[in-house]
Design an enzyme around this catalytic site. Sequence first.
Site, PDB file in Angstrom:
ATOM      1  N   CYS A  79       0.800  -1.283   0.022  1.00 34.04           N
ATOM      2  CA  CYS A  79       0.182   0.204   0.010  1.00 34.04           C
ATOM      3  C   CYS A  79       1.037   1.249  -0.075  1.00 34.04           C
ATOM      4  O   CYS A  79       1.663   1.387  -0.720  1.00 34.04           O
ATOM      5  CB  CYS A  79      -0.939  -0.174   1.140  1.00 34.04           C
ATOM      6  SG  CYS A  79      -2.307   1.087   0.835  1.00 34.04           S
ATOM      7  N   HIS A 186      -3.820  -4.658  -0.381  1.00 33.27           N
ATOM      8  CA  HIS A 186      -3.295  -5.194   0.795  1.00 33.27           C
ATOM      9  C   HIS A 186      -3.383  -6.723   0.772  1.00 33.27           C
ATOM     10  O   HIS A 186      -4.479  -7.382   0.839  1.00 33.27           O
ATOM     11  CB  HIS A 186      -4.351  -4.823   1.875  1.00 33.27           C
ATOM     12  CG  HIS A 186      -4.103  -3.517   2.653  1.00 33.27           C
ATOM     13  ND1 HIS A 186      -2.947  -3.041   3.558  1.00 33.27           N
ATOM     14  CD2 HIS A 186      -4.646  -2.365   2.020  1.00 33.27           C
ATOM     15  CE1 HIS A 186      -3.119  -1.775   3.664  1.00 33.27           C
ATOM     16  NE2 HIS A 186      -4.169  -1.225   2.766  1.00 33.27           N
ATOM     17  N   GLU A 188      -2.612  -9.174   2.706  1.00 30.52           N
ATOM     18  CA  GLU A 188      -2.797  -9.695   3.948  1.00 30.52           C
ATOM     19  C   GLU A 188      -4.324  -9.614   3.984  1.00 30.52           C
ATOM     20  O   GLU A 188      -4.980 -10.224   4.918  1.00 30.52           O
ATOM     21  CB  GLU A 188      -2.337  -9.024   5.113  1.00 30.52           C
ATOM     22  CG  GLU A 188      -2.696  -7.703   5.373  1.00 30.52           C
ATOM     23  CD  GLU A 188      -2.314  -6.456   4.611  1.00 30.52           C
ATOM     24  OE1 GLU A 188      -2.680  -5.531   4.973  1.00 30.52           O
ATOM     25  OE2 GLU A 188      -1.723  -6.865   3.525  1.00 30.52           O
TER      26      GLU A 188
END
Length: 211
Positions: A79, A186, A188
């Site tokens: 990001c 992102h 994750e």
Amino acid sequence: MIGIIDYGMGNLYSVSKALERLRYEYIISDDPKELKNAKGLILPGVGSFKDAMHILRETGLAKFVCEAVNEGTPLLGICLGMQLLFDESEENGLTEGLGLLSGRVVRIPGVTADGNRYKVPHMGWNRLVFRHPSPLLQNVEEGHVYFVHSYYVVTDDDDVVLASSFYNVEVPAVVGKGNVYGTQFHPEKSGEIGMKILQNYASIIEGKGSM
């Protein structure tokens, strides 16, 4: 071991939990001496480019990151962390970045060519479109990943853009050159696709993926 760089502006919890799910050893640290022991680095980030670069420079982490990359250590920016890899950003005035990749960070216009407004920040799931092969994208599908951002990268170096997404403008979603990688989204928080990208990054660190 993966070193997560803590400079006070990162999504440390979600990144570390993703690595735990993948059973990868990691440390979270703001100390270059500790991070130097890591085989690969992750530079997360949420917030202002200008503030982030100020902190990275004041703490000596900017110098450390650049030296580590020059010595061959793999680096993944996430990001804001991806945006910091580039030359400069126009957010809150022109600010110099780490300069590891060629390009400038600019604001998503929020207005179409026809004058219609659309929402900024870009927040939600968008589809990846692959541009160039990379070990980071090995066995990854062109599915949807999760974005939260108001700025995006523009670059004249087409080879750097490994995958794009579209939000009225073409957004470099995955970038990479040499041992430097980045995702605007992102990973994750992006389900199986994101976890596979993190898994591939760990393989790169271990020397199982070609750079």
